[in-house]
Design an enzyme around this catalytic site. Structure first.
Site, PDB file in Angstrom:
ATOM      1  CG  ASP A 125      -0.194   0.143   2.303  1.00  0.00           C
ATOM      2  OD1 ASP A 125       0.602  -0.492   1.893  1.00  0.00           O
ATOM      3  OD2 ASP A 125      -0.779   1.350   3.350  1.00  0.00           O
ATOM      4  CD  GLU A 192       4.084   1.459   7.138  1.00  0.00           C
ATOM      5  OE1 GLU A 192       5.155   1.642   8.192  1.00  0.00           O
ATOM      6  OE2 GLU A 192       4.116   1.269   6.045  1.00  0.00           O
TER       7      GLU A 192
HETATM    8 ZN   LIG Z   1       6.724   3.009   4.001  1.00  0.00          ZN
END
Ligand SMILES: [Zn+2]
Length: 492
Positions: A125, A192
């Site tokens: 992501d 994340e």
């Molecule tokens: Zn990162």
């Protein structure tokens, strides 16, 4: 002169000469840490298809949005399809599990079941492009453009290069007929950038339920730092061996208010300001332990003599370092727990003394402190019962510090120096947070490193405009991953 005084003076003089000799000797003889890694042949990879695949990876808008309802599942699923189509050998030889639909856990079974697995993690992501800044980019953020020797696009640094270069390395090794002795696991998160709670945390929980212990884990983190300071030419591969903790405190003051024509000597605002000022004037202690010396060691021999003398004698000059370097924000941040007042709130009308005042202060906690010791420090320095101190949600202790004299560290260092001959390697604190924090129950050896060449000026590209990575640097990353996978597999 009385003989005893003469004797004392003489002793003092001899000691002083001795001290100066030690300082000068250490400054003159400090050298780069020795590199004893045999040269290896670089793997032959088909760079044109490798380059095409990474360029395509950058076109997927796998954005972790701030608002959950803006999440676009089909983009994530099409990225997973792209990976599956691009790396057929990998998907044939490794087991893939989808964790929470979008995160990926791969297992490459090793031939020796007695060896604990090694784990490589990362995330696919990315953060959004800030609305209104799209046109500031030299090349569009989502086109995967290759120009001027760089890949341009969101995720080029953080962290698609880390993820895709790992896939490339495995695909190559399987083609070469390589079979690992030690099991290798990949954990690729999908969230994340918003904390990793649905991705990395779930992957780690899955492994914990299976009672898996990991020999070591490597995540994104520190880069190959280039042009660290004026006059320092040689790049240094920095390995993050710990990351800082996080704490926000709310300070509140309640006083009787009143009309501003007859103010009391102290008001809620002045009491709160004094409290904030007391914290600011009394920073927490700096850390002058061995890690600091190791962090600076590769660059110390290249410094001008005065700086070299100071940094090769940290045992003596910690006070000087403290006074000289604490003004440089990134060095100060590496030295100690930092404090930043971020919100100040009081007052409604220009001629009314407010009854209450509150402020929020954000702390990034050095591994030698923790949430409780920071709170104690704040209460002691404020030293005023009229100020209440309240912990806000999301506080997190710093990570443990990974042993940088361990076999695990040496394996990583060797892979770096095989892919980048003669590159000095140094341990350092990582100042931000990564997915690796979800894995601390599974291993004592966590490293945060990507072999991305970065100058201080590149800092603003991460999560900012014109994120990019050099094409040749990306190919170096694949060479590094190949060395790492080979070395990880074969060590005891
Ligand atoms: Zn990162």
């Amino acid at each position: 002169m009385i003989p005893i005084i003469r004797k004392l003076l003489l002793t003092f003089f001899v000691l002083l000469i001795g001290l100066i000799a030690v300082i000068l000797y250490r400054a003159a003889t400090i050298s780069q840490p020795p590199i004893d890694v045999d040269p290896v042949e670089h793997a032959e990879i088909d760079s044109s298809s490798v380059v095409d695949r990474f360029s395509e990876a950058l076109t997927y808008r796998t954005i972790s949005p701030q608002e959950p309802e803006d999440f676009e599942p089909e983009v994530f699923l099409s990225f997973i399809d792209f990976v599956e189509d691009s790396y057929p050998n990998l998907h044939e030889s490794l087991e893939r599990e989808l964790i929470n639909d979008y995160s990926l856990l791969y297992t490459w079974e090793g031939s020796d079941p007695d060896k604990d697995p090694v784990m490589l993690i990362g995330h696919y992501d990315v953060v959004p492009v800030e609305p209104g800044t799209e046109d500031d980019w030299s090349y569009p953020a989502w086109d995967g453009t290759i120009a001027e020797g760089f890949f341009w696009g969101r995720g080029a640094i953080d962290d698609k290069s880390g993820v895709i270069s790992t896939f490339e390395a495995i695909e190559h090794l399987i083609e070469e007929g390589f079979e690992p002795e030690r099991t290798i696991m990949l954990g690729i998160g999908h969230d994340e950038e918003i904390g990793g709670l649905e991705g990395a945390r779930k992957i780690a929980e899955t492994l914990k339920e299976r009672d898996i212990q990991i020999k070591y884990l490597i995540d994104e983190g520190m880069p190959i730092a280039e042009q660290i300071m004026e006059g320092i030419d040689s790049p240094v591969a920095m390995i993050g061996v710990a990351e800082k903790g996080y704490l926000s405190l709310r300070l509140n003051v309640r006083q009787s208010g009143g009309h501003s024509s007859m103010p009391a000597n102290e008001t809620s605002i002045s009491i709160l300001s004094d409290a904030i000022n007391n914290i600011r004037q009394n920073p927490m202690d700096g850390d002058f332990s061995d890690l600091l010396r190791q962090t600076f060691r590769p660059i110390t021999p290249e410094l001008p003599f005065a700086e070299r003398m100071v940094l090769s004698n940290i045992w003596l000059f910690s006070g000087l370092i403290e006074s000289q370097f604490s003004n440089i924000p990134y060095i100060n941040a590496a030295l100690r727990t930092t404090f930043a007042p971020t919100i100040f709130d009081s007052g409604v009308k220009e001629n009314v003394i407010p009854q209450s005042a509150s402020a929020i202060a954000n702390f990034r906690i050095h591994p030698m402190d923790d949430v409780e010791s920071v709170k104690d420090h704040v209460r002691r320095k404020v030293d005023d019962d009229r100020v209440t101190v309240e912990e806000m949600p999301r506080a997190r202790n710093p990570s443990p510090v990974t042993d940088y004299e361990s076999e695990q560290y040496r394996i990583l260092q060797t892979a770096i120096q095989e892919a980048f001959p003669d590159m000095p390697v140094a341990p350092i604190f990582f100042l931000a947070a990564t997915d690796s924090r979800h894995y601390h129950d599974l291993t004592d050896h966590v490293f945060r490193f990507r072999p991305i060449r970065a100058t201080p000026a590149d800092q603003t590209r991460i999560h900012g405009t014109d994120e990019r990575i050099g094409v040749s640097n990306y190919l170096e990353m694949i060479q590094f991953q190949i060395r790492l996978l080979k070395n990880s597999s074969q060590t005891d």
